[in-house]
Design a protein around this motif. Structure first.
Motif, mmCIF file in Angstrom:
data_model
loop_
_atom_site.group_PDB
_atom_site.id
_atom_site.type_symbol
_atom_site.label_atom_id
_atom_site.label_comp_id
_atom_site.label_asym_id
_atom_site.label_seq_id
_atom_site.Cartn_x
_atom_site.Cartn_y
_atom_site.Cartn_z
ATOM 1 N N GLU A 53 7.946 1.779 6.699
ATOM 2 C CA GLU A 53 7.313 2.187 7.955
ATOM 3 C C GLU A 53 5.797 2.162 7.884
ATOM 4 O O GLU A 53 5.215 2.564 6.880
ATOM 5 N N GLY A 54 5.172 1.707 8.963
ATOM 6 C CA GLY A 54 3.723 1.763 9.090
ATOM 7 C C GLY A 54 2.982 0.855 8.132
ATOM 8 O O GLY A 54 3.536 -0.095 7.588
ATOM 9 N N LEU A 55 1.702 1.152 7.931
ATOM 10 C CA LEU A 55 0.854 0.352 7.068
ATOM 11 C C LEU A 55 1.260 0.552 5.613
ATOM 12 O O LEU A 55 1.370 1.681 5.132
ATOM 13 N N GLN A 56 1.501 -0.562 4.920
ATOM 14 C CA GLN A 56 1.971 -0.544 3.535
ATOM 15 C C GLN A 56 1.078 -1.425 2.668
ATOM 16 O O GLN A 56 0.455 -2.366 3.159
ATOM 17 N N SER A 57 1.071 -1.144 1.379
ATOM 18 C CA SER A 57 0.391 -2.021 0.430
ATOM 19 C C SER A 57 1.154 -3.329 0.352
ATOM 20 O O SER A 57 2.386 -3.344 0.455
ATOM 21 N N GLY A 58 0.426 -4.410 0.188
ATOM 22 C CA GLY A 58 1.047 -5.717 0.116
ATOM 23 C C GLY A 58 0.527 -6.510 -1.063
ATOM 24 O O GLY A 58 -0.105 -5.962 -1.962
ATOM 25 N N ALA A 59 0.784 -7.784 -1.043
ATOM 26 C CA ALA A 59 0.359 -8.675 -2.122
ATOM 27 C C ALA A 59 0.197 -10.084 -1.565
ATOM 28 O O ALA A 59 0.618 -10.369 -0.436
ATOM 29 N N ALA A 60 -0.384 -10.947 -2.376
ATOM 30 C CA ALA A 60 -0.549 -12.345 -1.989
ATOM 31 C C ALA A 60 0.819 -12.959 -1.737
ATOM 32 O O ALA A 60 1.788 -12.561 -2.382
ATOM 33 N N PRO A 61 0.947 -13.843 -0.826
ATOM 34 C CA PRO A 61 -0.106 -14.461 -0.026
ATOM 35 C C PRO A 61 -0.414 -13.720 1.280
ATOM 36 O O PRO A 61 -1.227 -14.178 2.074
ATOM 37 N N HIS A 62 0.219 -12.588 1.491
ATOM 38 C CA HIS A 62 0.078 -11.888 2.772
ATOM 39 C C HIS A 62 -1.105 -10.946 2.861
ATOM 40 O O HIS A 62 -1.419 -10.473 3.937
ATOM 41 N N GLY A 63 -1.746 -10.650 1.770
ATOM 42 C CA GLY A 63 -2.897 -9.761 1.811
ATOM 43 C C GLY A 63 -2.573 -8.391 1.245
ATOM 44 O O GLY A 63 -1.412 -8.056 1.006
ATOM 45 N N PRO A 64 -3.611 -7.568 1.065
ATOM 46 C CA PRO A 64 -3.429 -6.284 0.397
ATOM 47 C C PRO A 64 -2.704 -5.218 1.225
ATOM 48 O O PRO A 64 -2.205 -4.255 0.661
ATOM 49 N N TYR A 65 -2.637 -5.392 2.550
ATOM 50 C CA TYR A 65 -1.966 -4.405 3.405
ATOM 51 C C TYR A 65 -1.241 -5.113 4.541
ATOM 52 O O TYR A 65 -1.648 -6.201 4.974
ATOM 53 N N HIS A 66 -0.175 -4.483 5.007
ATOM 54 C CA HIS A 66 0.566 -5.071 6.123
ATOM 55 C C HIS A 66 1.366 -4.008 6.884
ATOM 56 O O HIS A 66 1.613 -2.913 6.367
ATOM 57 N N LYS A 67 1.752 -4.381 8.103
ATOM 58 C CA LYS A 67 2.729 -3.634 8.903
ATOM 59 C C LYS A 67 3.823 -4.631 9.253
ATOM 60 O O LYS A 67 3.530 -5.779 9.592
ATOM 61 N N ILE A 88 11.238 -10.705 12.566
ATOM 62 C CA ILE A 88 10.445 -9.853 11.678
ATOM 63 C C ILE A 88 9.003 -10.338 11.801
ATOM 64 O O ILE A 88 8.719 -11.500 11.524
ATOM 65 N N VAL A 89 8.120 -9.449 12.244
ATOM 66 C CA VAL A 89 6.712 -9.813 12.433
ATOM 67 C C VAL A 89 5.862 -8.966 11.498
ATOM 68 O O VAL A 89 5.905 -7.738 11.545
ATOM 69 N N LYS A 90 5.093 -9.639 10.662
ATOM 70 C CA LYS A 90 4.235 -8.952 9.685
ATOM 71 C C LYS A 90 2.778 -9.184 10.065
ATOM 72 O O LYS A 90 2.317 -10.319 10.126
ATOM 73 N N GLU A 91 2.076 -8.084 10.331
ATOM 74 C CA GLU A 91 0.627 -8.144 10.508
ATOM 75 C C GLU A 91 0.016 -8.016 9.120
ATOM 76 O O GLU A 91 0.269 -7.044 8.406
ATOM 77 N N ASN A 92 -0.787 -8.982 8.730
ATOM 78 C CA ASN A 92 -1.378 -9.040 7.401
ATOM 79 C C ASN A 92 -2.849 -8.631 7.478
ATOM 80 O O ASN A 92 -3.635 -9.267 8.185
ATOM 81 N N TYR A 93 -3.206 -7.553 6.766
ATOM 82 C CA TYR A 93 -4.551 -6.985 6.846
ATOM 83 C C TYR A 93 -5.323 -7.141 5.548
ATOM 84 O O TYR A 93 -4.749 -7.117 4.464
ATOM 85 N N GLY A 94 -6.643 -7.200 5.693
ATOM 86 C CA GLY A 94 -7.523 -7.273 4.541
ATOM 87 C C GLY A 94 -8.095 -5.931 4.138
ATOM 88 O O GLY A 94 -8.824 -5.843 3.165
ATOM 89 N N ASP A 95 -7.765 -4.871 4.891
ATOM 90 C CA ASP A 95 -8.303 -3.547 4.564
ATOM 91 C C ASP A 95 -7.236 -2.475 4.728
ATOM 92 O O ASP A 95 -6.238 -2.664 5.418
ATOM 93 N N GLU A 96 -7.467 -1.340 4.100
ATOM 94 C CA GLU A 96 -6.493 -0.242 4.123
ATOM 95 C C GLU A 96 -6.506 0.563 5.418
ATOM 96 O O GLU A 96 -5.682 1.442 5.608
#
Length: 162
Positions: A53-67, A88-96
């Motif tokens: 749920e919500g903003l989560q930590s991520g990894a390459a290639p999607h970036g460091p954070y995602h929803k 399934i839609v993933k928003e890929n973010y560069g910041d926390e």
């Protein structure tokens, strides 16, 4: 005899209902899919899987954070494979803070589209909705194949093998 007619009528209505819902889903086309997820069925009104749920930590290639947003078909899929029509839609973010949107990536389960990879159609969009990669990208398939038993889904566990 009356019970048989009622059951037959219910079966026909369910079949028609499934056909109507399927007809409303977009074709595996990046422009039609973007319009669908941003206007016809805005993905940011969908839900999250309870284990992601919500903003989560991520990894390459999607970036460091995602929803990760999931439509009702995906949310109602209790076991792998997910129901056809799952989005399934993933928003890929560069910041926390979830303010630096880098990309929007989509997995769309389309019957018969890509049987070798779970019938998933993948798209990577720019933040403005320009499709950068779509269809059967080998990079997406190769990475997600590590969870083929979980229907190629990496952010939700259907409990496969438990």
């Amino acid at each position: 005899m009356k019970t048989r007619w009622i059951l037959a009528a219910v079966a026909v209505l369910m079949f028609i209902g499934i056909g109507v819902v399927n007809a409303m889903m977009p074709a595996p086309n990046p422009d039609k899919l973007w319009r669908f997820i941003t206007h016809e069925s805005a993905y940011d009104t969908w839900g999250f899987w309870g284990d992601h749920e919500g903003l989560q930590s991520g990894a390459a290639p999607h970036g460091p954070y995602h929803k990760v947003y999931v439509n009702k078909r995906g949310l109602y899929s209790m076991t792998a494979p997910a129901q056809y029509g799952t989005l399934i839609v993933k928003e890929n973010y560069g910041d926390e803070m979830g303010k630096d949107l880098k990309a929007v990536t989509v997995m769309y389960k389309v019957r018969g589209y890509n049987p070798e990879a779970g019938d998933w159609y993948w798209v990577k969009y720019s933040p403005k909705g320009v499709a950068e990669t779509y269809g059967r990208p080998q990079g997406c398939i190769n990475c997600h194949a590590s969870l083929a038993d979980n229907d190629y889904i990496m952010v939700h566990d259907f409990g496969v093998g438990k």
